[in-house]
Write a protein that holds these residues in place. Structure first.
Motif, PDB file in Angstrom:
ATOM      1  N   LYS A   1     -11.238  10.909  10.092  1.00  0.00           N
ATOM      2  CA  LYS A   1     -10.055  11.039  10.938  1.00  0.00           C
ATOM      3  C   LYS A   1      -8.856  11.579  10.164  1.00  0.00           C
ATOM      4  O   LYS A   1      -7.888  12.035  10.761  1.00  0.00           O
ATOM      5  CB  LYS A   1      -9.674   9.683  11.528  1.00  0.00           C
ATOM      6  CG  LYS A   1     -10.634   9.168  12.582  1.00  0.00           C
ATOM      7  CD  LYS A   1     -10.078   7.860  13.138  1.00  0.00           C
ATOM      8  CE  LYS A   1     -11.038   7.264  14.156  1.00  0.00           C
ATOM      9  NZ  LYS A   1     -10.612   5.907  14.560  1.00  0.00           N
ATOM     10  N   GLY A   2      -8.906  11.475   8.841  1.00  0.00           N
ATOM     11  CA  GLY A   2      -7.775  11.937   8.031  1.00  0.00           C
ATOM     12  C   GLY A   2      -6.549  11.084   8.225  1.00  0.00           C
ATOM     13  O   GLY A   2      -5.424  11.589   8.343  1.00  0.00           O
ATOM     14  N   GLU A   3      -6.736   9.767   8.272  1.00  0.00           N
ATOM     15  CA  GLU A   3      -5.587   8.873   8.464  1.00  0.00           C
ATOM     16  C   GLU A   3      -5.868   7.542   7.791  1.00  0.00           C
ATOM     17  O   GLU A   3      -7.034   7.197   7.519  1.00  0.00           O
ATOM     18  CB  GLU A   3      -5.325   8.653   9.957  1.00  0.00           C
ATOM     19  CG  GLU A   3      -6.489   7.989  10.671  1.00  0.00           C
ATOM     20  CD  GLU A   3      -6.271   7.893  12.170  1.00  0.00           C
ATOM     21  OE1 GLU A   3      -5.628   8.794  12.737  1.00  0.00           O
ATOM     22  OE2 GLU A   3      -6.743   6.917  12.763  1.00  0.00           O
ATOM     23  N   PRO A   4      -4.794   6.783   7.514  1.00  0.00           N
ATOM     24  CA  PRO A   4      -5.033   5.486   6.864  1.00  0.00           C
ATOM     25  C   PRO A   4      -5.668   4.487   7.819  1.00  0.00           C
ATOM     26  O   PRO A   4      -5.438   4.533   9.034  1.00  0.00           O
ATOM     27  CB  PRO A   4      -3.626   5.025   6.460  1.00  0.00           C
ATOM     28  CG  PRO A   4      -2.677   5.847   7.250  1.00  0.00           C
ATOM     29  CD  PRO A   4      -3.375   7.088   7.680  1.00  0.00           C
ATOM     30  N   LYS A   5      -6.477   3.592   7.244  1.00  0.00           N
ATOM     31  CA  LYS A   5      -7.067   2.527   8.062  1.00  0.00           C
ATOM     32  C   LYS A   5      -6.081   1.357   8.141  1.00  0.00           C
ATOM     33  O   LYS A   5      -5.237   1.191   7.257  1.00  0.00           O
ATOM     34  CB  LYS A   5      -8.358   2.028   7.392  1.00  0.00           C
ATOM     35  CG  LYS A   5      -9.478   3.051   7.365  1.00  0.00           C
ATOM     36  CD  LYS A   5     -10.685   2.416   6.675  1.00  0.00           C
ATOM     37  CE  LYS A   5     -11.826   3.405   6.531  1.00  0.00           C
ATOM     38  NZ  LYS A   5     -12.941   2.839   5.753  1.00  0.00           N
ATOM     39  N   PRO A   6      -6.212   0.529   9.163  1.00  0.00           N
ATOM     40  CA  PRO A   6      -5.369  -0.669   9.225  1.00  0.00           C
ATOM     41  C   PRO A   6      -5.676  -1.601   8.047  1.00  0.00           C
ATOM     42  O   PRO A   6      -6.723  -1.497   7.418  1.00  0.00           O
ATOM     43  CB  PRO A   6      -5.762  -1.335  10.547  1.00  0.00           C
ATOM     44  CG  PRO A   6      -6.536  -0.319  11.295  1.00  0.00           C
ATOM     45  CD  PRO A   6      -7.126   0.621  10.302  1.00  0.00           C
TER      46      PRO A   6
ATOM     47  N   ARG B   1       0.545  -1.958  13.075  1.00  0.00           N
ATOM     48  CA  ARG B   1       0.685  -0.724  13.853  1.00  0.00           C
ATOM     49  C   ARG B   1      -0.575   0.126  13.753  1.00  0.00           C
ATOM     50  O   ARG B   1      -0.703   1.122  14.450  1.00  0.00           O
ATOM     51  CB  ARG B   1       1.872   0.086  13.326  1.00  0.00           C
ATOM     52  CG  ARG B   1       3.217  -0.540  13.672  1.00  0.00           C
ATOM     53  CD  ARG B   1       4.309   0.510  13.539  1.00  0.00           C
ATOM     54  NE  ARG B   1       4.590   0.825  12.141  1.00  0.00           N
ATOM     55  CZ  ARG B   1       5.106   1.977  11.736  1.00  0.00           C
ATOM     56  NH1 ARG B   1       5.347   2.939  12.592  1.00  0.00           N
ATOM     57  NH2 ARG B   1       5.369   2.183  10.455  1.00  0.00           N
ATOM     58  N   GLY B   2      -1.464  -0.218  12.822  1.00  0.00           N
ATOM     59  CA  GLY B   2      -2.719   0.533  12.717  1.00  0.00           C
ATOM     60  C   GLY B   2      -2.659   1.599  11.663  1.00  0.00           C
ATOM     61  O   GLY B   2      -2.411   1.312  10.505  1.00  0.00           O
ATOM     62  N   ASN B   3      -2.875   2.835  12.091  1.00  0.00           N
ATOM     63  CA  ASN B   3      -3.042   3.909  11.103  1.00  0.00           C
ATOM     64  C   ASN B   3      -1.708   4.437  10.581  1.00  0.00           C
ATOM     65  O   ASN B   3      -1.330   5.583  10.839  1.00  0.00           O
ATOM     66  CB  ASN B   3      -3.874   5.051  11.696  1.00  0.00           C
ATOM     67  CG  ASN B   3      -3.203   5.661  12.919  1.00  0.00           C
ATOM     68  OD1 ASN B   3      -2.445   4.982  13.587  1.00  0.00           O
ATOM     69  ND2 ASN B   3      -3.475   6.920  13.183  1.00  0.00           N
ATOM     70  N   VAL B   4      -1.011   3.594   9.882  1.00  0.00           N
ATOM     71  CA  VAL B   4       0.237   4.028   9.235  1.00  0.00           C
ATOM     72  C   VAL B   4       0.119   3.733   7.743  1.00  0.00           C
ATOM     73  O   VAL B   4      -0.679   2.885   7.332  1.00  0.00           O
ATOM     74  CB  VAL B   4       1.471   3.294   9.810  1.00  0.00           C
ATOM     75  CG1 VAL B   4       1.695   3.671  11.250  1.00  0.00           C
ATOM     76  CG2 VAL B   4       1.330   1.798   9.656  1.00  0.00           C
ATOM     77  N   PRO B   5       0.909   4.405   6.915  1.00  0.00           N
ATOM     78  CA  PRO B   5       0.822   4.164   5.463  1.00  0.00           C
ATOM     79  C   PRO B   5       1.227   2.733   5.107  1.00  0.00           C
ATOM     80  O   PRO B   5       1.918   2.055   5.866  1.00  0.00           O
ATOM     81  CB  PRO B   5       1.819   5.167   4.881  1.00  0.00           C
ATOM     82  CG  PRO B   5       2.065   6.160   5.945  1.00  0.00           C
ATOM     83  CD  PRO B   5       1.864   5.456   7.243  1.00  0.00           C
TER      84      PRO B   5
ATOM     85  N   ARG C   1       1.297  -4.635   2.767  1.00  0.00           N
ATOM     86  CA  ARG C   1       1.792  -4.644   4.141  1.00  0.00           C
ATOM     87  C   ARG C   1       2.010  -3.211   4.618  1.00  0.00           C
ATOM     88  O   ARG C   1       2.252  -2.300   3.829  1.00  0.00           O
ATOM     89  CB  ARG C   1       3.110  -5.407   4.214  1.00  0.00           C
ATOM     90  CG  ARG C   1       3.007  -6.842   3.771  1.00  0.00           C
ATOM     91  CD  ARG C   1       4.380  -7.515   3.846  1.00  0.00           C
ATOM     92  NE  ARG C   1       4.358  -8.821   3.225  1.00  0.00           N
ATOM     93  CZ  ARG C   1       4.535  -9.034   1.935  1.00  0.00           C
ATOM     94  NH1 ARG C   1       4.777  -8.026   1.133  1.00  0.00           N
ATOM     95  NH2 ARG C   1       4.489 -10.244   1.435  1.00  0.00           N
ATOM     96  N   GLU C   2       1.980  -3.074   5.966  1.00  0.00           N
ATOM     97  CA  GLU C   2       2.207  -1.747   6.542  1.00  0.00           C
ATOM     98  C   GLU C   2       3.673  -1.348   6.404  1.00  0.00           C
ATOM     99  O   GLU C   2       4.567  -2.189   6.424  1.00  0.00           O
ATOM    100  CB  GLU C   2       1.863  -1.769   8.026  1.00  0.00           C
ATOM    101  CG  GLU C   2       0.385  -1.843   8.300  1.00  0.00           C
ATOM    102  CD  GLU C   2       0.116  -1.797   9.799  1.00  0.00           C
ATOM    103  OE1 GLU C   2       1.099  -1.782  10.574  1.00  0.00           O
ATOM    104  OE2 GLU C   2      -1.048  -1.792  10.167  1.00  0.00           O
ATOM    105  N   SER C   3       3.884  -0.046   6.328  1.00  0.00           N
ATOM    106  CA  SER C   3       5.247   0.479   6.294  1.00  0.00           C
ATOM    107  C   SER C   3       5.942   0.172   7.620  1.00  0.00           C
ATOM    108  O   SER C   3       5.324   0.204   8.681  1.00  0.00           O
ATOM    109  CB  SER C   3       5.208   1.986   6.078  1.00  0.00           C
ATOM    110  OG  SER C   3       6.497   2.520   6.216  1.00  0.00           O
ATOM    111  N   VAL C   4       7.240  -0.126   7.556  1.00  0.00           N
ATOM    112  CA  VAL C   4       8.024  -0.301   8.782  1.00  0.00           C
ATOM    113  C   VAL C   4       8.935   0.906   9.001  1.00  0.00           C
ATOM    114  O   VAL C   4       9.746   0.902   9.926  1.00  0.00           O
ATOM    115  CB  VAL C   4       8.883  -1.597   8.729  1.00  0.00           C
ATOM    116  CG1 VAL C   4       8.010  -2.823   8.713  1.00  0.00           C
ATOM    117  CG2 VAL C   4       9.843  -1.582   7.540  1.00  0.00           C
TER     118      VAL C   4
END
Lengths: 385, 593
Positions: free
Chosen positions: A323-328, B180-184, B192-195
């Motif tokens: 997918k070319g995206e980060p995983k949760p 949020r899922g697929n975020v850096p 932790r996910e970026s906000v």
């Protein structure tokens, strides 16, 4: 698509770099930080790539991202092992290497590793929120005021099996360890064609070859039919790993552990050997507050959770190549965590349960290789606080 | 109800502080934990408890919140450790008091610290971020407390330590449910996910003010660390790195330095407000402009106009005609008391423990003076027996020695009843790394060095991590005068022996067998002769081994001789870093670049 269970060793030839969740902007110049061992999901990714590349070669086609997702979907990772062998030797049962459990303590001046055994709490406690059941779990009472020394990361099969069987383990002079180094990439000043110290970037590399032997990843994987290439790529910069067949016996429960259970074990200690994803974080799935105790089922038996030695969670994410995206991100119980149980009927655990629990999977995402545990004997001490 | 002893601990500490890219991340993380400890201390005192550690009584001004680096009277707030011990008088329920302390800490963190950052950084935050923000903030703090009826003080305190240590073997946690899922993920720890919004959608003024680079990602906790204070109150580590160099420059190149300051003012280079600190006073702008390799980055990050190279050539290069370019390595100093637990165990009453706490607080005050005033460093934390600071290389060894002396003095006061050889000592680690490494990585070097020092205790360890690859470490107990030895070795390298000769001797050691593998009697002679021959080939120096601190007597045996030369090589290669960092004036302007 039908699959066949295959046992393989991925033997890195040039170390590996399994980048953690941080990006490259961790310093002014760019620095990638790596894990000390790849997550099972990273290994699964390597195996999907391995099989997929073989399939592309056989069919003389190039997979689209959708092809990669759909065609490698049936590939599931089962049990995994950390391996280390002497150079040139064939793989043996003794070559398995294990995370040192959290109930093993190194103290200054001791010749043997100190065993932490939980007992009923000696004093009331309060945690981050109100959970009386959690606060009533048993804990160890360290018998020495000194700070523990840093524990090694890995144990040999001999040491680990002795520990699980309730025997003592001697302190080694030198710990089993991989070597980590920082690989620096040089920047060049275009006007002078000299190296520019200010634009270097770097990342960790874990070396898996040393004068004493080599490290490898042992896997049990469900693969569709098709011949596999002899070389896999592993981790963030696709470093090469040789692919070798692995005997089934490496995944079997050790006779000494089964014997120890055969001699009866009132309690059971379960050691995490890979990250575990539980729905409630640290608490094993299916365990609920029943009359002031966490009760649930293990290996078909009703059990009560007596104690849990769990370090801070590890955060498992990754990069979805297709997918070319980060995983949760998932918060998981780290390898080395130890849970202690007793049967609710007061009966001992036997070798049948030990066999059933050897490298069994608990929790979720188990088809990605997460959640593996092994059993050890435990003789609960009844104290009078 | 009887009187109780109550122990409270807060976390996370080590990992949380280490998750730092910029100076402000590191400083604010450390400061924040201290303020949370202060909130807990205040709650305990307000609830009627008598604090033992820290030793602060009702009405003590150090119990008052301090949301800035300095209090109104221009003094820094006392650092409060993450472990608090209190006597709970009869009639007060210790569990309720512990719950009150927990609530006070959580309220302080959420409402006084995190909420203002969220408000002022709204232009950076992703849409509908509240659930993620709240989950990350609310799950951050760790808390553990235990209490027992106060019987014998020493025994009760020890039981509580055991209870909390046992409890902390379970670091219970919940799973993320609001991702949020697929975020850096956060650039600080990857956990932790970026906000944050994607880079191009971030409010430029906010991003610039808090130095959030385009590729950088911060979670809620990381953003609080980055934006929790006012940007110019933090001393950039590069200014600490160059503190000695700038001090010399202010003496020998005052005109050029003044001109550079004017140029910085005109160009809009970031200022550093803490001109009260000796490391800032000679040059109150971001010191990165003094590193040629950083010119372009400084202009990009700070949104400056013009050609960075031309600006640097015009305004910075003139300084390099008076002084050699600065050596861009800095020391992260981590110090920790040895055998503190044994000393505390010997305290038989709460009052004795309070006196001990006061003496430690006195050491923390002394440490600040030693680091900041006497050695031009920047103190990140000094509380109890812990010190964390950054110091320029020309000052690092003397600063370490001065801290050791200050600690000895504090322990003379605190443990006067103990025999001198039973009193706690101080181990100091100096982790030396490139100024462009992240603060977290520099701190890791400091902690590794401290661990090396702790191998023998009462020791100094120096770890040098070169950017071009490879690290070296050397340690020695204070009784062997390590600072003097390193200074002598640096002088040797400057005046008598080239560094390549040291590498040559290291190569001789590598080629010969290790002592365990050497069979036969001839090896000591071979080793001694090879080293002598190598030294004799230094052009014009006519060096004898004794002249460089080596005694090459083959009769001492191969293992002893090998170990002696190995230690000599290690010491000289560590000393080389200090020698390279020495500030050199240029005699002739024609010789400058």
């Amino acid at each position: 698509m039908t699959t066949t269970t295959t046992r393989l060793a991925l033997v890195p030839r040039d170390g590996f770099f399994a980048k953690d969740g941080r990006g490259w902007h961790t310093s002014a110049s760019g620095r990638g930080h790596g894990l000390d061992w790849p997550w099972p999901s990273t290994v699964l990714g390597a195996l999907r790539s391995l099989w997929g590349r073989g399939e592309e070669t056989r069919s003389n086609t190039t997979f689209t991202p959708d092809d990669w997702r759909s065609r490698t979907q049936p590939i599931h990772l089962g049990r995994t092992l950390v391996l280390r062998r002497e150079h040139g030797a064939a793989w043996r049962v003794e070559d398995a290497t294990w995370p040192v459990p959290l109930d093993a303590l190194w103290l200054e001046g001791r010749q043997e590793v100190h065993r932490l055994d939980p007992v009923k709490p000696i004093a009331p406690t309060l945690g981050r929120d109100d959970d009386e059941v959690r606060e009533s779990l048993w804990r160890p009472v360290p018998d020495d005021a000194q700070k523990p020394l840093a524990a090694p990361r890995w144990w040999s099969t001999e040491e680990f099996v002795s520990w699980l069987a309730g025997k003592s383990v001697s302190v080694r002079r030198e710990a089993l360890t991989t070597t980590r180094r920082v690989q620096v990439h040089v920047g060049i000043r275009p006007e002078e064609l000299t190296s520019d110290d200010g634009v270097l970037f770097s990342h960790d590399v874990v070396e898996t070859l040393d004068p004493g032997g080599e490290w490898a990843l042992g896997v049990e994987v469900a693969l569709p039919a098709g011949e596999l290439p002899k070389v896999a790529t592993l981790g963030s910069d696709s470093r090469l790993s040789r692919v070798e067949p692995l005997p089934t016996t490496l995944f079997d429960p050790p006779a000494r552990v089964l014997e120890a259970f055969r001699a009866s074990s009132v309690g059971l200690r379960l050691v995490a050997t890979s990250p575990i994803s539980f729905e409630k974080g640290w608490l094993p799935d299916g365990f609920v507050n029943t009359n002031g105790e966490y009760r649930g089922r293990l290996a078909g038996l009703n059990v009560v959770l007596r104690a849990a030695f769990v370090p801070r969670p590890i955060h498992v994410s990754g990069w979805d190549m297709a997918k070319g995206e980060p995983k949760p991100t998932s918060r998981m119980v780290p390898p080395g965590a130890v849970y202690f149980f007793e049967r609710t009927d007061g009966q001992p655990f036997g070798d049948a349960e030990a066999k059933a629990l050897w490298l069994t999977a608990l929790g979720t995402r188990t088809d990605e290789g997460f959640g593996r545990v092994v059993p050890g004997v435990w003789r609960p001490t009844r104290n009078n606080p | 109800m009887t009187a109780h002893l109550l122990l409270v601990t807060l976390g996370p500490v080590q990992d949380f502080i280490a998750q730092a890219r910029r100076t402000r991340d590191l400083w604010y993380g450390s400061y924040l934990l201290s303020e949370l400890g202060r909130a807990a201390a205040r709650a305990l005192v307000d609830g009627g408890a008598k604090l033992v550690f820290p030793s602060l009584a009702t009405g003590d001004p150090q119990l008052v919140t301090c949301l800035a680096p300095l209090r109104d009277d221009n003094t820094p707030p006392q650092n409060i450790a993450n472990k608090l011990l209190a006597e709970v008088p009869e009639g007060i329920e210790p569990q309720q008091l512990a719950k009150a302390a927990r609530k006070a800490v959580a309220d302080c963190w959420r409402d006084q610290v995190a909420a203002p950052v969220k408000r002022k950084c709204s232009g950076l935050l992703a849409q509908n971020i509240d659930p993620v923000w709240n989950e990350q903030i609310d799950s951050f703090l760790e808390f553990a407390a235990s209490w027992l009826p106060l019987g014998g003080y020493a025994a009760t305190r020890r039981q509580l330590e055991q209870a909390v240590a046992g409890r902390k073997l379970l670091r219970d946690f919940d799973p993320w449910t609001q991702g949020r899922g697929n975020v850096p993920k956060s650039s600080l720890d990857g956990a932790r996910e970026s906000v944050l919004l994607p880079p191009r959608q971030r409010a430029i003024d906010n991003a610039g003010r808090y130095r959030i680079a385009d590729g950088e990602q911060l979670d809620a906790v990381g953003l609080v660390k980055r934006a929790g204070g006012e940007p110019d109150q933090f001393v950039p580590v590069v200014n600490v790195t160059l503190a000695s160099w700038l001090s010399r420059a202010s003496q020998v190149a005052s005109t050029e330095l003044a001109a550079l300051e004017t140029a910085c003012r005109n160009a809009g280079v970031s200022r550093v407000a803490r001109t009260d600190l000796p490391c800032v006073s000679p040059f109150a702008f971001d010191g990165s402009v003094l590193l040629q390799s950083r010119w372009r980055s400084v202009f990009d990050e700070q949104g400056l106009q013009g050609d960075p190279e031309a600006w640097g050539r015009r305004h910075v290069r003139p300084l390099f005609r008076k002084l050699d370019e600065p050596y861009p390595y800095v020391a992260c100093l981590v110090a920790d008391g040895d055998r503190m637990g044994r000393a505390i165990d010997s305290l038989g009453s709460a009052d004795a423990h309070r006196a001990f706490s006061k003496a430690l607080a006195g050491f923390a005050d002394a440490a600040r003076k030693v680091v900041e005033q006497q050695h031009r460093g920047a103190l990140v934390y000094a509380g109890g027996d812990d010190v964390l600071a950054f110091v320029s290389l020309p000052e690092a060894l003397a600063c370490s020695d001065a801290l050791r002396t200050a600690f000895e003095s504090a322990m003379d006061t605190a443990c006067g009843s103990l025999a001198p050889d039973k009193r706690p000592t101080l181990s100091v680690g100096l982790g030396i790394g490139h100024v462009m490494e992240s603060m977290g990585d520099l701190l890791t070097l400091g902690r590794q060095a401290e661990r090396e020092a702790k191998r023998d205790r009462n020791a100094l360890a120096v770890l040098v991590d070169k950017r071009s690859g490879g690290s070296r470490v050397w340690h020695a107990q204070w009784s062997t005068h390590p600072v003097r030895k390193l200074n002598e070795a640096a002088m040797l390298l400057r005046d008598r022996i080239p560094a390549r000769k040291v590498y040559e001797i290291a190569s001789i050691l590598r080629r010969l067998p290790k002592p365990d593998d050497a069979s036969g009697d001839g090896w000591p002679r071979v080793l001694a002769l090879d080293v002598k021959r190598s030294l004799s080939r230094i052009e014009g120096a006519d060096l004898r081994p004794e002249g460089v601190g080596l005694s090459l007597d083959p009769n001492t045996g191969y293992a002893a001789l090998y170990a002696q030369i190995e230690a000599w090589v290690a010491r000289l290669l560590i000393a080389r870093t200090f020698e390279r960092a020495a500030i050199r004036e240029r005699r002739s302007p024609e010789g400058a670049a």
